[in-house]
Scaffold this motif. Structure first.
Motif, PDB file in Angstrom:
ATOM      1  N   ALA A  88      27.804  14.825  10.540  1.00 12.78           N
ATOM      2  CA  ALA A  88      27.747  13.550  10.988  1.00 12.78           C
ATOM      3  C   ALA A  88      27.114  12.379  10.967  1.00 12.78           C
ATOM      4  N   LEU A  89      27.472  11.889   9.380  1.00  8.29           N
ATOM      5  CA  LEU A  89      27.582  10.413   8.838  1.00  8.29           C
ATOM      6  C   LEU A  89      27.987   9.653   9.551  1.00  8.29           C
TER       7      LEU A  89
ATOM      8  N   ASN B  78      28.596   8.639  12.999  1.00  7.90           N
ATOM      9  CA  ASN B  78      28.127   7.131  13.848  1.00  7.90           C
ATOM     10  C   ASN B  78      28.296   6.115  12.281  1.00  7.90           C
TER      11      ASN B  78
ATOM     12  N   ARG C 125      26.612   3.546  11.875  1.00  8.16           N
ATOM     13  CA  ARG C 125      24.602   3.227  11.848  1.00  8.16           C
ATOM     14  C   ARG C 125      24.913   3.561  10.142  1.00  8.16           C
ATOM     15  N   THR C 126      25.397   4.480  10.049  1.00  8.70           N
ATOM     16  CA  THR C 126      25.488   4.546   8.622  1.00  8.70           C
ATOM     17  C   THR C 126      25.005   3.862   7.680  1.00  8.70           C
TER      18      THR C 126
ATOM     19  N   MET D 237      17.058   8.483  10.441  1.00 10.49           N
ATOM     20  CA  MET D 237      16.380   9.810   9.985  1.00 10.49           C
ATOM     21  C   MET D 237      15.863  10.678  11.833  1.00 10.49           C
TER      22      MET D 237
ATOM     23  N   SER E 286      17.569  10.001  14.655  1.00  8.92           N
ATOM     24  CA  SER E 286      18.947  10.886  14.668  1.00  8.92           C
ATOM     25  C   SER E 286      18.877  12.096  15.157  1.00  8.92           C
TER      26      SER E 286
ATOM     27  N   GLU F 198      18.605  11.630  18.821  1.00  8.46           N
ATOM     28  CA  GLU F 198      19.709  11.778  19.854  1.00  8.46           C
ATOM     29  C   GLU F 198      19.750  13.016  20.261  1.00  8.46           C
ATOM     30  N   ARG F 199      19.811  13.482  18.893  1.00 11.25           N
ATOM     31  CA  ARG F 199      20.789  15.438  18.241  1.00 11.25           C
ATOM     32  C   ARG F 199      19.726  16.504  18.672  1.00 11.25           C
TER      33      ARG F 199
ATOM     34  N   GLU G  74      21.230  15.061   4.642  1.00 12.25           N
ATOM     35  CA  GLU G  74      21.837  14.122   5.255  1.00 12.25           C
ATOM     36  C   GLU G  74      21.244  12.383   4.794  1.00 12.25           C
TER      37      GLU G  74
END
Length: 647
Positions: free
Chosen positions: A267-268, A271, A274-275, A545, A548, A551-552, A576
């Motif tokens: 996941a990180l 993107n 952004r991470t 987060m 995130s 978005e998810r 995460e």
């Protein structure tokens, strides 16, 4: 049928939604029985309630009233984890929009239900590959959803539905996003699965699609209009799929953590930019803490070392009453030093006085400080001579015009040559240079201690300064253990001689303690300032987060539909956040140590120690844990139906 117990039974089921002050009944008294191995199609127009019914059948939603029995068990008695286990072990979902995880390959998407079932990774891989081979996707296993056609994505979602056995397959408009030919292929696949004993429940508005089923139920305005009732499954190869064991299997803790870590990394990295920006706040905070504390500890240690180098067995006696500035006060005289010298336990009592003078030699002038003191000064102050010798007690008694130069003064007056045996004019008095002191550096107050000329006390007092009172008296004590007793003896003696306490006495140990306390406060202040940036970085982690999670949201819904428990979702998002903070902590430690090493090479006093590193990294780790909890909790408590409907 050998067993007349329905696999699914709905009794007078209602589902009511509240819109403002109005209650809207979407399902109204639904009664339905579905036997194991049936192929059922539920048909209705848009808004008829068929999708709501599917959500209830798949335990994604809960009824407002009525009973839902699965294999004879009342689903209302199941808690959140039991419902997740039921979805994971008994149901497989096939959605119109496929709902594949965009960051994973076809194999990864198929494996998701098995991940939450605690299936070993090698076993998952084998089953996922077998299913994809069976569905004609052998050459597409490592392709991501964006690289697959609509029909291929739907086949992947069917493979996912079968991953844990697929006792019941719920398909919501499975051909709605496909062309007619691909749709026929998918329906043929469903018919094949039904023939193998899977229970299929198909939600559709298309009568042609529904015609593939053995039983067609028509629904309109939340009411079942027609239902021919349960029928015997058509020629099942080995009978209906056996009822599922609904025991909740949390899996191995280390295995769950490893999977959460793997999914978090995926996941990180999906993107990455952004991470990196999220990491930046943690990196700056950790690096700042390490660097600031190293500088603060270095400054403290440097000052303590400079003071300690003078000797820890010294007493400093200055004129003036306690807590008052004594500069310019004439309460201490040489005779006081001579009297103190006679006390038991006193090695030496050194009188000191000073002022500012101008040195002249070879056409050069230099303004410096003059120190008039005794011959024992060099030994007591632990300041050796690098060239020549210090003046002697005989020089002091004979008012000899001899001097010892500090390094700075010597280089200013006699650059590039040895000053030994040379004469220097001190104001208007000629002195012979007999020695040069070793380099001393800056004092704790920042003054250059090497910019000095040292002369015998009597010579300096009479010929240069014109006074005999003392600026300072330094008392060397024979033993550190006796320093406080000797301090009291000096105090009593001077009080008896003066009749009033017009002097101040401090020992070097107390000065070191005072300086250390002050520097500790400064170090704490520096560390606190740096910690603020770490706090800001933590807030950044929480903010990202939360974004995130938003978005998810659909991904979370898919994971819940495939059997993820509340703890699984919480663990993934918390992992995460901790992973970001831990990675930022590692990078921050490396950068902080690098900057500290660079400062050390540039001459800044720094102290490397493990505690600031452990403290900074530990704070970064806890930052991820604390600031990641709220987003993780929000994700874990999303409603599966709402999450799946999210865009």
């Amino acid at each position: 049928m050998a067993d007349n117990t329905p696999l699914i039974e709905l009794r007078d089921l209602y589902r009511t939604f509240r819109n403002g002050d109005t209650d809207i009944d979407v399902l109204k008294g639904i009664n339905l029985r579905i036997m194991p191995g049936e192929f059922v199609a539920i048909v209705g127009a848009s808004g008829s309630g068929k999708s709501t019914l599917m959500n209830l059948l798949g335990c994604l939603d809960k009824p407002s009233k009525g009973q839902y029995l699965f294999n004879g068990q009342d689903v209302a008695s199941f808690d959140a984890d039991a419902l997740a286990a039921l979805r994971r072990e008994a149901f497989g979902f096939v959605f119109q929009s496929y709902n594949l995880l965009p960051g994973g390959t076809a194999r990864d998407n198929v494996e998701v239900p098995a991940v939450y079932a605690g299936t070993p990774r090698s076993e998952r891989h084998q089953r996922a590959e077998a299913l994809l081979n069976r569905l004609g996707l052998a050459d597409r296993m490592d392709h991501q959803p964006g690289q697959l056609s609509g029909g291929q994505q739907q086949r992947v979602s069917i493979a996912r539905a079968l991953m844990n056995g697929g006792q019941v397959i719920l398909a919501d408009e499975p051909t709605g996003a496909l062309d007619s030919q691909t749709g026929e292929e998918v329906m043929a696949l469903f018919a094949e699965l039904a023939a193998q004993g899977h229970t299929l429940i198909l939600i559709t508005h298309d009568a042609k699609v529904a015609a593939h089923a053995d039983r067609v139920i028509e629904i309109s305005d939340g009411v079942i209009l027609s239902d021919p009732g349960p029928v015997e499954p058509v020629a099942a190869e080995s009978g209906a799929i056996a009822p599922t064991d609904l025991n909740i299997r949390p899996g191995n803790m280390l295995s769950n953590l490893a999977e959460a870590l793997r999914m978090s990394l995926s996941a990180l990295t999906s993107n990455l930019f952004r991470t990196v920006l999220t990491l930046l706040g943690i990196v700056i905070g950790v690096a700042s803490v390490i660097t600031m504390l190293a500088i603060g500890d270095g400054a403290r240690q440097s000052i303590v070392d400079r003071i300690s180098s003078m000797g820890s067995n010294l007493l400093l006696v200055r004129p003036g009453a306690p807590n008052q500035r004594g500069w310019g006060t004439t309460t201490l005289i040489p005779e006081d030093a001579y009297a103190v010298q006679a006390l038991d336990g006193v090695v030496a009592a050194i009188p000191e006085q000073g002022g500012t003078v101008t040195l002249r030699a070879g056409g050069r002038d230099h303004r410096t400080e003059v120190m008039a003191t005794s011959a024992a000064y060099s030994d007591v102050r632990n300041w050796p001579v690098s060239q020549g010798s210090f003046f002697s007690a005989e020089d002091e008694q004979n008012f000899a015009s001899v001097a010892v130069l500090g390094q700075t003064a010597a280089q200013a007056i006699f650059p590039g040559q040895s000053p030994l045996g040379e004469y220097v004019m001190v104001d208007n008095v000629l002195f012979l240079v007999v020695g040069v002191m070793s380099p001393r550096g800056a004092s704790p107050m920042g003054r250059d201690e090497d910019d000095v000329i040292i002369v015998p006390f009597e010579s300096g007092g009479v010929r240069l300064l014109g006074r005999r009172y003392l600026r300072t008296m330094t008392v060397a004590v024979a033993s550190d253990a006796d320093i406080y007793a000797t301090q009291q003896a000096v105090h009593d003696l001077l009080l008896m001689r003066h009749g009033v306490e017009d002097f101040q006495i401090r020992n070097m140990e107390s000065i070191i303690e005072s300086v250390t306390a002050t520097q500790n406060t400064m170090t704490l202040l520096l560390g606190s300032i740096a910690a603020i940036s770490l706090l800001v970085g933590g807030i950044g982690v929480m903010n990202i987060m939360l974004v995130s999670v938003t978005e998810r949201t659909r991904e979370i819904g898919v994971r819940m539909a495939t059997g993820a428990r509340t703890g699984n979702i919480m663990q993934q998002f918390l992992t995460e956040a901790v992973l970001v903070s831990a990675l930022g902590g590692v990078l921050g430690v490396l950068i902080g140590l690098g900057v500290t090493a660079l400062l050390a090479r540039l001459g800044t006093d720094v102290v490397f120690s493990a505690m600031p590193v452990i403290l900074a990294f530990g704070c970064a780790f806890m930052t991820g844990l604390v600031f990641g909890y709220l987003p993780a909790r929000k994700a874990a408590h999303l409603d599966p139906v709402v999450a799946l409907a999210s865009e």
